[in-house]
Design a protein around this motif. Sequence first.
Motif, PDB file in Angstrom:
ATOM      1  N   PRO A   1     -31.539  11.464 -23.960  1.00  0.00           N
ATOM      2  CA  PRO A   1     -30.377  11.884 -23.782  1.00  0.00           C
ATOM      3  C   PRO A   1     -30.122  12.556 -22.267  1.00  0.00           C
ATOM      4  N   LEU A   2     -30.848  12.496 -21.181  1.00  0.00           N
ATOM      5  CA  LEU A   2     -30.685  12.573 -19.719  1.00  0.00           C
ATOM      6  C   LEU A   2     -29.383  12.206 -18.880  1.00  0.00           C
ATOM      7  N   LEU A   3     -28.949  10.929 -19.669  1.00  0.00           N
ATOM      8  CA  LEU A   3     -27.757  10.830 -19.030  1.00  0.00           C
ATOM      9  C   LEU A   3     -26.265  11.945 -19.333  1.00  0.00           C
ATOM     10  N   TYR A   4     -26.285  11.785 -20.671  1.00  0.00           N
ATOM     11  CA  TYR A   4     -25.216  13.447 -20.941  1.00  0.00           C
ATOM     12  C   TYR A   4     -25.429  14.109 -20.946  1.00  0.00           C
ATOM     13  N   LEU A   5     -26.944  14.342 -20.740  1.00  0.00           N
ATOM     14  CA  LEU A   5     -27.463  16.179 -20.061  1.00  0.00           C
ATOM     15  C   LEU A   5     -26.148  16.338 -18.211  1.00  0.00           C
ATOM     16  N   ALA A   6     -27.184  15.124 -18.039  1.00  0.00           N
ATOM     17  CA  ALA A   6     -26.394  15.192 -16.188  1.00  0.00           C
ATOM     18  C   ALA A   6     -24.904  15.798 -16.510  1.00  0.00           C
ATOM     19  N   VAL A   7     -24.264  14.611 -17.460  1.00  0.00           N
ATOM     20  CA  VAL A   7     -22.318  15.390 -16.760  1.00  0.00           C
ATOM     21  C   VAL A   7     -22.176  15.926 -18.140  1.00  0.00           C
ATOM     22  N   SER A   8     -22.670  16.955 -19.179  1.00  0.00           N
ATOM     23  CA  SER A   8     -22.328  17.636 -19.406  1.00  0.00           C
ATOM     24  C   SER A   8     -22.801  18.719 -18.965  1.00  0.00           C
ATOM     25  N   VAL A   9     -24.074  19.486 -18.921  1.00  0.00           N
ATOM     26  CA  VAL A   9     -24.303  20.273 -17.586  1.00  0.00           C
ATOM     27  C   VAL A   9     -23.301  21.059 -17.006  1.00  0.00           C
ATOM     28  N   ILE A  10     -23.380  19.512 -15.458  1.00  0.00           N
ATOM     29  CA  ILE A  10     -22.295  20.017 -14.863  1.00  0.00           C
ATOM     30  C   ILE A  10     -21.274  20.372 -15.272  1.00  0.00           C
ATOM     31  N   PHE A  11     -20.418  20.298 -15.903  1.00  0.00           N
ATOM     32  CA  PHE A  11     -19.385  20.632 -17.317  1.00  0.00           C
ATOM     33  C   PHE A  11     -18.897  21.998 -17.548  1.00  0.00           C
TER      34      PHE A  11
ATOM     35  N   SER B   1     -30.617   8.003 -32.010  1.00  0.00           N
ATOM     36  CA  SER B   1     -31.531   9.600 -32.699  1.00  0.00           C
ATOM     37  C   SER B   1     -31.412  10.345 -31.746  1.00  0.00           C
ATOM     38  N   SER B   2     -32.686   9.868 -30.628  1.00  0.00           N
ATOM     39  CA  SER B   2     -33.032  11.932 -29.754  1.00  0.00           C
ATOM     40  C   SER B   2     -31.494  11.853 -28.951  1.00  0.00           C
ATOM     41  N   LEU B   3     -30.543  11.177 -28.390  1.00  0.00           N
ATOM     42  CA  LEU B   3     -29.666  10.848 -28.157  1.00  0.00           C
ATOM     43  C   LEU B   3     -28.641  12.046 -28.612  1.00  0.00           C
ATOM     44  N   PHE B   4     -28.276  11.901 -30.199  1.00  0.00           N
ATOM     45  CA  PHE B   4     -27.663  12.533 -30.951  1.00  0.00           C
ATOM     46  C   PHE B   4     -28.142  14.082 -31.347  1.00  0.00           C
ATOM     47  N   LEU B   5     -29.787  13.474 -31.551  1.00  0.00           N
ATOM     48  CA  LEU B   5     -30.485  15.157 -32.045  1.00  0.00           C
ATOM     49  C   LEU B   5     -29.918  16.333 -31.056  1.00  0.00           C
TER      50      LEU B   5
ATOM     51  N   PHE C   1     -27.312  21.056 -28.053  1.00  0.00           N
ATOM     52  CA  PHE C   1     -27.550  20.758 -26.675  1.00  0.00           C
ATOM     53  C   PHE C   1     -25.760  21.982 -27.053  1.00  0.00           C
ATOM     54  N   LEU C   2     -25.011  21.639 -27.555  1.00  0.00           N
ATOM     55  CA  LEU C   2     -23.731  21.818 -28.171  1.00  0.00           C
ATOM     56  C   LEU C   2     -23.529  23.332 -28.792  1.00  0.00           C
TER      57      LEU C   2
ATOM     58  N   LEU D   1     -32.356  25.585 -25.403  1.00  0.00           N
ATOM     59  CA  LEU D   1     -33.160  23.783 -25.182  1.00  0.00           C
ATOM     60  C   LEU D   1     -32.839  23.191 -24.464  1.00  0.00           C
ATOM     61  N   VAL D   2     -32.531  22.877 -23.742  1.00  0.00           N
ATOM     62  CA  VAL D   2     -32.625  21.998 -22.440  1.00  0.00           C
ATOM     63  C   VAL D   2     -33.404  21.857 -22.055  1.00  0.00           C
TER      64      VAL D   2
END
Length: 261
Positions: free
Chosen positions: A105-115, A179-183, A188-189, A204-205
């Motif tokens: 999930p780290l790549l998704y986390l990086a861009v989402s948290v910045i946004f 599965s890790s990414l979507f969970l 996160f959302l 949760l992050v």
Amino acid sequence: MKNNRETQLRSGERPAFDDIDYPNERDIRLHVASIVDEALPVRPSFSSQVGAMYRQLGFRHLFRDLTEIVFVLALGLGVLVFMALFVLSNANTEGIYAFIFIVSPLLYLAVSVIFFADLRRRDTYQVEMSCRYNVYQLASLRMLTFAAVSLVLNIGFVCWIAIFSQQVDILRGVLLSVSSLFLFAAAFLYGQLRGRTAASRYGLVGLWPLLNVGLWIAQPHGYLGLLSSIPVYAYAALILLGAAVYVGQARRLLYFKPKLT
């Protein structure tokens, strides 16, 4: 019956209520349905709303910070590759699977948290919230895009690991990663939509790596064995569940109206 009412009116008599032509049950339902349809039009589907948003705004407006996003993704991918090289040289197969599950999930986390972190700090936040498409409606499409891009990058990352280390099964590695990414993305959302404070929104992050690494340290054999022994179809079910919840949370962003402060 109509003639009787006219005769009563001409003679000055008060017409009896029994002579009134009341609508039947079917007519009442038809009239009520027509009133409801006019007052409450059917809400368009999520896919049609997102498609209309993309057509009207275009890619350039939706991703004005594209350079920043690409830089963060490239930097994050480089960090993951460096970490993977260390893990591949020091861990067994089960350890590699655990590594894939934790870092996916780290790549998704990086861009989402910045946004989201930059969202309310913008000087134009209140102005953007009053536009036809406010920032949270735009976020619904951006979150779907972030998840799709992260999914592709993660699959490529797992394939690279499987090629580098012949011990890793590509199918199991990909299912673990997705599965890790979507969970994580769904959680996160959920926190972003329902958290009232920064601690609750991003709690949760922090729990994700702490919980997984803590279990790995406390019960290494049990944790690693669990990830390696779960059947493939169970991971597929987790992916479907996580993706469904995530899309549902992204859909809620279209109608999310926080208090303007």
